[in-house]
Structures are given as structure tokens and as C-alpha cells.
Design an enzyme around this catalytic site. Structure first.
Site, short mmCIF file in Angstrom:
data_model
loop_
_atom_site.label_atom_id
_atom_site.label_comp_id
_atom_site.label_asym_id
_atom_site.label_seq_id
_atom_site.Cartn_x
_atom_site.Cartn_y
_atom_site.Cartn_z
N HIS A 86 72.97 21.84 60.39
CA HIS A 86 74.13 22.64 60.68
C HIS A 86 74.26 24.03 60.24
CE1 HIS A 86 77.73 19.85 62.20
NE2 HIS A 86 77.16 20.37 62.97
N GLU B 128 59.43 7.25 74.21
CA GLU B 128 59.41 7.61 72.79
C GLU B 128 58.68 6.81 71.78
OE1 GLU B 128 63.39 9.02 71.36
OE2 GLU B 128 64.29 7.37 72.74
N ASP C 171 60.46 11.52 68.29
CA ASP C 171 60.12 10.11 68.02
C ASP C 171 58.78 9.67 68.47
OD1 ASP C 171 62.58 9.00 66.58
OD2 ASP C 171 63.62 9.20 68.34
C1 PEP Z 1 63.05 12.76 70.89
O1 PEP Z 1 62.74 11.68 70.29
O2 PEP Z 1 61.87 13.40 71.15
C2 PEP Z 1 64.34 13.06 71.44
C3 PEP Z 1 64.46 14.03 72.08
O3 PEP Z 1 65.41 12.38 70.97
P1 PEP Z 1 66.03 12.67 69.71
O4 PEP Z 1 65.51 13.87 69.06
O5 PEP Z 1 67.44 12.61 69.89
O6 PEP Z 1 65.68 11.25 68.97
MG MG Z 2 64.49 10.27 70.00
#
Ligand code: PEP
Ligand code: MG
Length: 589
Positions: A196, A439, A463
């Protein structure tokens, strides 16, 4: 007196900009308060003191919320909502009263220990957002302790001339309480890109570096420093030559920023005429304004789980509908991709207690949780469907998909929701598009099997990189192994795009790699047609797109796929961007 030797330190650059100034080094403020026994008859007095401190804390937070909201907009002020939730959380407060009676120690010590217990449980969570809640709890606790009369003073106004703040950790409320005109920049030892405080620094346009280990010990109070927020570099006691070099760089960056601001209404089109869908990632409905202000066309990722985290527990179908419809209307006629809940589910249990899993990244989260709780999932699907009545380009995206079977199950539940709404005469777009996040490597490898069930793919590199390379995306110890340019990642992207093309569906990227100007030509060259990026990155990414030829980017991708390691690929990408948009490297770091 002999000049102090120059020292160069580096951390994670989270907000760009070059500033020069004297350092203000803050001592760590997270030491435990004194701890001593109290007699049973003192419990009532301690309770009263605590109640008064809580009241004062609530008043200060409300005050800060109003001030920050006036100065920086409601989005930045939202941080204080999270803090007020801590103060108003009955289980947190009850636990303090309980421990006070059971342990008969002074209230400062009890408050500190209960807060630490909560903070440490949250720190173990897989989700960056939840881990950040630990900072919120500690931040509020420091404030309560101050209001109990013990130690620490408000930092605001404790210095006159503008300074570069150097601290172990700065909480969002501390940062927001500073007079911006007195702050040149900020450096912390802790923190991450998604913290944050980092988000707030960007909103304040405050050049910032986080994760710079040992900063408070290595930077002498009052010493001259240069902070380069794009590269994450802090130079202590710079030489005259170094200062001159950075002054030149700073002038260049300002000129680039001014030029980028003029691109707001321009299209994200390559020099050879290919239009790229450039959209933004948002967490809460209010972020849509920033996305539009920065020149995004649509929303490529609405992380709906933040609605569940920012408010008081699980939002009702109507509350969700209002939030989705709000964004749908604002962004109309452009698309809005609403990702269904991507959260480790136990946060949703009514008792609110955290449940820990041995391997949370591989655990019960996102679509797994939703398919296990169809009624809960259908509430969200109905809310999204109802919002689609306000914008036919509202789309649904399922996260953490690892097989075609999960997609067909989710689609079957969606079909049930459509039937229910139709039977009740509620309007929605019956032809709503659905897509999946790619992902998990299994999804990329079987994209061919998933494609028949969806209308688009969106690659979540955040991910995908961690699962492909077995590198925890939040662990700074293995951060050097976390490489979106790794050949394995490139091959999975290429394979996904190819499967999509064979089935006539488009592939986008909504992970952070899309926000990195270095990777933009590579991703486009690999056949990605949509990029969804943090609102702040929109102008920079748009500029890169407008400087390149898609044909050249395709050559770059072919070359990159033949290279043996990530470092070589990254270096080739850098050369490419240097050739066509050299200025951008100034800001990309
Ligand atoms: C990702 O995994 O690239 C994504 C966009 O989702 P998050 O960052 O919310 O896991
Ligand atoms: Mg993700």
C-alpha cells in the site's frame, strides 16, 4: 574535513523520478512497549484508557481520511478505511479485553502482543493483499500505542526543509500524514511493489524505493543523497560528477513525462498500423477513473476479490452488482473484464479466522474455491451478468484454471444463472463472453483443449512465471530467479497464442510483464493482441507501441525463442527498445 566516500545502494524502484536532497533517517518504531503485571483492580482503569485511545485513533483516522481525500482523491484515502476496519473489528478488540483480564499485564503490552499475533498470521498468507493487511494492523497499533501515551511522536512537521525520507518501514498513514511539499522522496528497507505504501507513493507522485536492505544503518542522517526511483538506486554522498550526471537525467525524465501526458487520447497503434487493445488492471471501481485519465481504452482485469477484502466481509449480490455496473457504465462502450474471485477462501468463513495451508500457492484458491461453493460462486456470476445489461462488452474471466473440465463446470453454473435471471425477467447480455486466465503451466500446455469453451485467453504472467519456474513470486530471496523472459515462459506464451489463433480467439497479457516496456515488443511479437497494465503504466506502454513496427517485433520474438537463456532474451529486448524508443529506457529503469 575529508569528503565522505560515495556509496551506491539499490533496492526496488516503485515510483519513478530523480530527486536530490538531505536524508532524514527515521529510527525503527516497532519495538515492543514495556511489559509489566497489573493488579486485578487495575483492569477497569486499563480498559478505560484503551477505550479512550481507540476513540482518539478513530478520530485521527477519520480526519486523515478527509484530508487525504481532499488532497489526493478518494482512492488514496481508501487506505484509512482498512485502518478503521481494524479499530472497529470486534474480534480484535475483544481479544485484547480477554487477554487483559486473563493475563493481567499492562494494556500497551497486551495490545502490542494481540496485534503482532494477527499481523504474523496475515504475513503467512499467500495473497499479497492479505500480507499487506499485516502492515495495516501494525500501523494502527502504533497509533493506538501513541494515543495510550507511550512513546513515538507524530512525524508530521518534524522537519522544515524538504528531505528524502529513509526508514525501515513507513506505513501508508504515516506517509499520508507528511506534508508532500516537505518530502522529496522515500526509501524503505521493507516493502514490495504491491505494498500500500508503494501504491500511495505512486499516487502522490513521490519518487520511491522499497526493499533497500540496511538503508537506515548505511545512510548517515543529513547526508546528501540522490534517489532514482525508476532504477531503484540511492547514491549517498554523490561526487560532483555524479550529481551533474543525475541532473541531466532528471531534466530528460521530466521532458519525457510531459510528452507522455499528451498521449492520453491517442490510439495504441504500431507504426505499421496494428491497433493494440491497451487496457488497465483495476482493484476497485474508483480505479476506473484513473485508468481513463491515463488513456486506457478498457479494463482488462478487474480483480474482484478486492471488493471482498476492502469491505466488511462478503458483499451481497446487489453490492457486487452496483460495483460492476458502476465500472461497466464508466467504461462503456469499451470492454470490462471482470475476473471472478481469486482468493484463498478461508478469509470468507463467517468466523473470519485465518486457516493456514501447507502450500497455499498450490492450495484451495480462486476457481477451486468457487467450484466447491457453487451457491457463493453463482451470486457473483449473477451480479456480473446483471452488470452486462449496462455494457454488452462486460466479460467474465475465470482465474487459476488448470483444466478444460474446470471451465466447463464454471460455464455450466453460468448457464444456470442465465436461466434464473431470464425466468425472473432480469436483463443481461445473453451472449456475454467468457475467458480464462492462463497462469498455470497446465493451462498453457492444454490451451488447445480449453479454447473451444471460451472467447479469450489472458495470460497472468505473475503466476505463470512462479508456477513454471517454481519461484515464489513474493520471496525476495529467490527474486533473481523470477524471470518473465525465461525461455520456458516464452514457449508457454507462444503455445497459448497459437492455440487461440487456431480456434479464432484472442490472447492478452494482464500480468506485470505487460507493464514493463522492455517486454511489450516481445509480447506483441509473440502474437498477443491485448495488454492490460497498471493505470500508471498506460502512457509508457502506449508510447512503446507507437514507436514499434509489429513486423520487427515478430522478428524479435522469433529471435528470442531461439535464445538459450532469460538474460540473453532480456538483453535483446533492451536493444530492441533502445533502437526504436530510446527515451523509454530512461523511465523503465
Ligand atoms: C497474474 O497472475 O499474472 C495476474 C494478473 O493475477 P494476480 O496478480 O492477481 O495473481
Ligand atoms: Mg494470478
Amino acid at each position: 574535513m575529508a569528503a565522505q566516500p560515495e556509496l551506491e545502494l539499490s533496492g526496488i524502484g516503485v515510483a519513478p523520478g530523480i530527486v536530490f536532497g538531505p536524508a532524514l533517517v527515521l529510527p525503527a518504531d516497532d519495538v515492543a512497549p514495556p511489559d509489566f503485571a497489573i493488579p486485578p483492580e487495575a483492569v477497569e482503569h486499563e480498559t478505560l484508557r484503551f477505550e479512550r485511545a481507540l476513540l482518539a485513533t478513530r478520530r485521527q483516522l477519520n480526519d486523515l481520511q478527509t484530508r487525504v481525500s481532499l488532497a489526493m482523491g478518494t482512492e488514496s484515502a481508501r487506505i484509512f478505511e482498512a485502518h478503521l476496519h481494524v479499530v472497529d473489528d470486534p474480534s480484535f478488540v475483544d481479544e485484547i479485553y480477554h487477554d487483559l483480564r486473563a493475563e493481567l499485564r499492562n494494556i500497551e503490552s497486551i495490545t502490542y502482543r494481540v496485534a503482532e499475533r494477527y499481523a504474523q498470521a496475515l504475513q503467512q498468507m499467500e495473497d499479497d493483499y492479505l500480507r499487506e493487511r499485516a502492515t495495516d494492523i501494525r500501523d494502527v497499533t502504533r497509533r493506538i500505542l501513541r494515543n495510550l501515551g507511550g512513546g513515538g511522536s507524530e512525524l508530521v512537521g518534524s522537519f522544515d526543509a524538504p528531505r528524502v525520507l529513509i526508514a525501515r518501514d513507513i506505513s501508508p498513514s504515516e506517509l499520508a500524514a507528511y506534508d508532500r511539499s516537505k518530502l522529496l522522496g522515500m526509501v524503505t528497507e521493507l516493502g514490495s511493489l504491491t505494498a500500500h505504501t508503494a501504491i500511495l507513493a505512486r499516487a502522490m507522485d513521490l519518487p520511491a524505493i522499497v526493499g533497500l536492505r540496511g538503508a537506515t544503518a548505511r545512510v548517515p542522517e543529513g547526508s546528501a543523497v540522490i534517489l532514482d526511483g525508476a532504477r531503484g538506486v540511492l547514491v549517498v554522498n554523490p561526487t560532483a560528477e555524479r550529481t551533474a550526471e543525475y541532473q541531466r537525467l532528471a531534466r530528460g525524465q521530466q521532458a519525457i513525462q510531459q510528452r507522455l501526458a499528451t498521449l492520453k487520447d491517442e490510439l495504441a497503434v504500431t507504426r505499421d498500423g496494428h491497433l493494440v487493445e491497451l487496457s488497465a488492471n483495476i482493484e476497485l471501481p474508483a480505479d476506473a477513473d484513473m485508468a481513463l485519465a491515463r488513456g486506457a481504452r478498457g479494463i482488462g482485469l478487474f480483480r474482484s476479490e478486492y471488493l471482498f477484502l476492502a469491505g466488511n466481509g462478503e458483499p451481497t449480490e446487489d453490492a457486487q452488482y452496483q460495483a460492476y455496473a458502476d465500472v461497466a457504465r464508466k467504461i462503456h462502450p469499451e470492454p470490462v473484464i471482470i475476473r471472478t474471485l481469486d482468493l484463498g477462501g478461508d478469509k470468507l468463513l463467517a468466523d473470519g479466522r485465518a486457516h493456514t495451508e501447507a502450500n497455499p500457492f498450490l492450495g484451495w484458491r480462486a476457481i477451486r474455491l468457487c467450484l466447491d461453493r457453487p451457491d457463493f460462486f453463482k451470486t457473483q456470476l449473477r451480479a456480473i451478468l446483471r452488470a452486462s445489461a449496462h455494457n454488452p462488452r462486460v466479460r467474465i474471466m475465470y482465474p487459476m484454471i488448470s483444466s478444460a473440465a474446470e471451465v466447463t463446470q464454471a460455464n455450466a453454473l453460468l448457464a444456470e444463472c442465465k436461466q434464473d435471471l431470464a425466468a425472473a425477467g432480469v436483463p443481461f447480455n445473453a451472449a456475454i463472453e467468457t475467458g480464462v486466465m492462463i497462469e498455470i503451466p497446465a493451462a498453457a500446455l492444454t490451451a488447445e483443449l480449453i479454447a473451444p469453451h471460451v472467447q479469450f485467453f489472458s495470460i497472468g504472467t505473475n503466476d505463470l512465471v512462479q508456477y513454471t519456474l517454481a519461484v515464489d513470486r513474493g520471496n525476495e530471496r529467490v527474486a533473481s530467479l523470477y524471470d518473465p523472459a525465461h525461455p520456458a515462459v516464452l514457449q508457454l506464451i507462444q503455445r497459448t497464442v497459437a492455440a487461440g489463433q487456431r480456434h479464432g480467439i484472442w490472447t492478452g497479457v494482464c500480468g506485470e510483464a505487460a507493464s514493463n516496456p522492455l517486454f511489450v515488443p516481445l509480447l506483441l511479437g509473440l502474437g498477443v493482441t491485448e495488454l492490460s497494465v497498471g493505470p500508471g503504466a498506460v502512457p509508457l506502454v502506449k508510447d512503446v507501441i507507437r514507436h514499434i513496427h509489429l513486423a520487427a517485433a515478430q522478428d524479435l520474438a522469433r529471435e528470442a525463442l531461439a535464445l538459450a537463456d532469460g538474460a540473453a532474451i532480456r538483453s535483446r529486448c533492451r536493444d530492441f527498445v533502445r533502437e526504436c524508443a530510446p527515451e523509454i529506457l530512461e523511465l523503465a529503469g
